[in-house]
Scaffold this active site. Structure first.
Site, short mmCIF file in Angstrom:
data_model
loop_
_atom_site.label_atom_id
_atom_site.label_comp_id
_atom_site.label_asym_id
_atom_site.label_seq_id
_atom_site.Cartn_x
_atom_site.Cartn_y
_atom_site.Cartn_z
N GLY A 30 -23.52 19.59 34.44
CA GLY A 30 -23.09 20.95 34.77
C GLY A 30 -21.68 21.19 34.31
N GLU A 31 -21.44 22.39 33.88
CA GLU A 31 -20.08 22.74 33.50
C GLU A 31 -19.84 24.14 33.99
OE1 GLU A 31 -17.21 21.64 29.86
OE2 GLU A 31 -19.33 21.83 29.46
N ASP A 179 -20.46 31.91 47.79
CA ASP A 179 -20.95 31.91 46.41
C ASP A 179 -22.42 31.50 46.35
OD1 ASP A 179 -20.64 32.40 43.72
OD2 ASP A 179 -19.74 30.46 43.26
P1 ADP Z 1 -18.87 24.55 40.01
O1 ADP Z 1 -17.83 24.75 41.07
O2 ADP Z 1 -18.27 24.18 38.71
O3 ADP Z 1 -19.85 25.67 39.92
P2 ADP Z 1 -21.01 22.99 41.30
O4 ADP Z 1 -20.71 22.15 42.50
O5 ADP Z 1 -21.72 24.28 41.54
O6 ADP Z 1 -19.66 23.22 40.46
O7 ADP Z 1 -21.86 22.13 40.28
C1 ADP Z 1 -22.21 22.64 39.01
C2 ADP Z 1 -23.62 22.21 38.63
O8 ADP Z 1 -23.73 20.79 38.62
C3 ADP Z 1 -24.69 22.67 39.61
O9 ADP Z 1 -25.14 23.98 39.32
C4 ADP Z 1 -25.79 21.64 39.37
O10 ADP Z 1 -26.53 21.94 38.21
C5 ADP Z 1 -24.99 20.37 39.10
N1 ADP Z 1 -24.82 19.62 40.36
C6 ADP Z 1 -23.82 19.76 41.27
N2 ADP Z 1 -23.98 18.93 42.32
C7 ADP Z 1 -25.12 18.24 42.08
C8 ADP Z 1 -25.86 17.22 42.80
N3 ADP Z 1 -25.44 16.72 43.96
N4 ADP Z 1 -27.00 16.75 42.25
C9 ADP Z 1 -27.43 17.22 41.07
N5 ADP Z 1 -26.81 18.16 40.34
C10 ADP Z 1 -25.66 18.67 40.83
MG MG Z 2 -21.37 26.32 41.17
#
Ligand code: ADP
Ligand code: MG
Length: 404
Positions: A30-31, A179
């Site tokens: 994820g980014e 969010d």
């Molecule tokens: P941001 O603040 O950059 O949006 P997130 O916490 O929403 O960060 O994480 C971004 C993405 O990373 C998520 O949409 C998901 O696809 C992946 N991700 C985050 N946490 C997990 C997790 N515990 N397990 C699997 N994928 C994750």
């Molecule tokens: Mg997010």
């Protein structure tokens, strides 16, 4: 592994030297605006005791305990190491441009929520100067865009049962997520289970609040609005157009969130926002699934967002919604009618069952879908005080699964 991920990994291993012995980075998953997230294998996981043996409050690196090779409480102590289940984690590298207070806020709230059902727990976190890593259990999930068009009403119920379970737990702790959207609710359609992630914008209810008219009863609110108008008129006299000598105090309110998912009270700059803002956003997800359009709302700014909402609800209800927060809503856009449209109509149009012509004027939703729309109306009530709470939602007819 592509080159940039390789470089990222080398950088991480360099910043956190003990890292590579304990987490093996696999890929970038994820980014976002605030972080990059990697999938990694946790080689510290105590596979015999099924625990991480970590203290979430400790941000210092501790060497991992040696893997137990004998265990008197377990019979599987001679398991072939190569056959042990592998444990995966998500490593969230928070961008250094995030303020320290913001990063602390996210980690602290996650820590508070560690025992909450359907909320992704924080295993631990590391810091090296301005670089912070949050370690979370990896949760297998699918891309919303892939599964939402095929969801049946029973699938939708399971999805929202899971989402509202998370929201009820978060709201019970007095926390607003701020969010709620598909990328922050990781759902596995096969297991029919989801977890809520990303507390980067979350806040505690009541912190940084100023009284808003919406928390008054109707009479007191009217009185206060009249008093404000009288004051304005006596200072500057009624003026056509945009007021030059506006004596009303300027409004500053938290608008954090994602476009298309912001509740009307956020758009109207309510200074006393509650956990109900998350319910609206969950409602937008439901509307998206029912109408099979993603994104459903596509505004680029708050005024456009108000226009989109007003198109559905009509000027009359939008005006009332604004008044709750002391705002006047006016528009001369001809496509915004006085009454707006029902969600039922919008669903029929967007799923091409009705175009409003005589031929298919009698198109109807199924009984199941009507149940979903009734629930949607409770989630997308323009008045936050009347909008359903997560706790109530879990008791709502639509989310009862066993009784059917
Ligand atoms: P941001 O603040 O950059 O949006 P997130 O916490 O929403 O960060 O994480 C971004 C993405 O990373 C998520 O949409 C998901 O696809 C992946 N991700 C985050 N946490 C997990 C997790 N515990 N397990 C699997 N994928 C994750
Ligand atoms: Mg997010």
């Amino acid at each position: 592994i592509d080159l940039t991920v390789q470089q990222d990994m080398e950088k991480l291993n360099h910043t956190f030297p003990a890292f590579k012995d304990n987490y093996h980075l696999i890929k970038r998953i994820g980014e976002g605006t605030f972080s990059t997230v990697y999938k990694a294998e946790d080689v510290r996981y105590d596979r015999y005791n099924n625990s991480w043996d970590l203290d979430a409050r400790d941000n210092q690196w501790e060497p991992p305990p040696p893997l137990k090779t004998t265990s008197n409480s377990r019979t599987n102590s001679k398991v072939n190491p190569s056959r042990r289940p592998r444990k995966f984690v998500a490593i969230k590298k928070i961008y250094v441009t995030s303020s320290p207070s913001r990063i602390f806020n996210e980690l602290e709230l996650l820590h508070d929520l560690r025992d909450s059902p359907s909320v992704c727990p924080l295993i631990t976190a590391f810091r090296h100067s301005d670089q912070v890593l949050a370690i979370l259990p990896y949760f297998r999930h699918q891309d919303f865009r892939k599964y939402y068009p095929n969801m049946t009403v029973p699938d939708i119920k399971l999805y929202f049962r899971s989402l509202f379970t998370a929201l009820a737990a978060v709201h019970e702790k007095g926390i607003l997520h701020r969010d709620i959207k598909p990328t922050n609710f990781l759902y596995d359609p096969d297991k029919q289970r989801g977890v809520l992630v990303d507390f980067g914008l979350a806040e505690r209810e009541g912190v940084d609040h100023k009284p808003c008219l919406c928390h008054l009863d109707q009479d007191s609110r009217r009185q206060k609005i009249r008093a404000t108008y009288a004051l304005n008129a006596s200072h500057a006299g009624p003026q056509p157009g945009y007021p030059k000598n506006d004596t009303r105090p300027s409004r500053r309110a938290n608008r954090a969130g994602t476009r298309g998912f912001r509740a009307p009270e956020v758009l109207f700059k309510c200074t006393e926002q509650t956990t109900k803002i998350d319910i609206w956003s969950a409602g937008v997800i439901l509307l998206t699934i029912l109408c099979k359009r993603f994104p459903f709302f596509n505004s680029t700014d708050d005024v456009e967002a108000m226009i989109e909402i007003a198109t559905i609800f009509g000027v009359k209800r939008m005006r009332q919604a604004g008044q709750l927060h002391g705002c006047v809503f006016e528009t001369n856009i001809p496509s915004i009618g006085a009454q707006g449209f029902s969600f039922e109509k919008i669903m029929l149009w967007s799923t091409c069952r009705s175009d409003g012509s005589k031929d298919n004027k009698n198109a109807e939703l199924t009984d199941e879908e009507k149940g979903a729309v009734e629930f949607l109306n409770r989630c997308m009530d323009l008045d936050p005080s009347r909008r359903i709470s997560a706790e109530e939602a879990l008791r709502h007819k639509f989310l009862q699964i066993d009784s059917e």
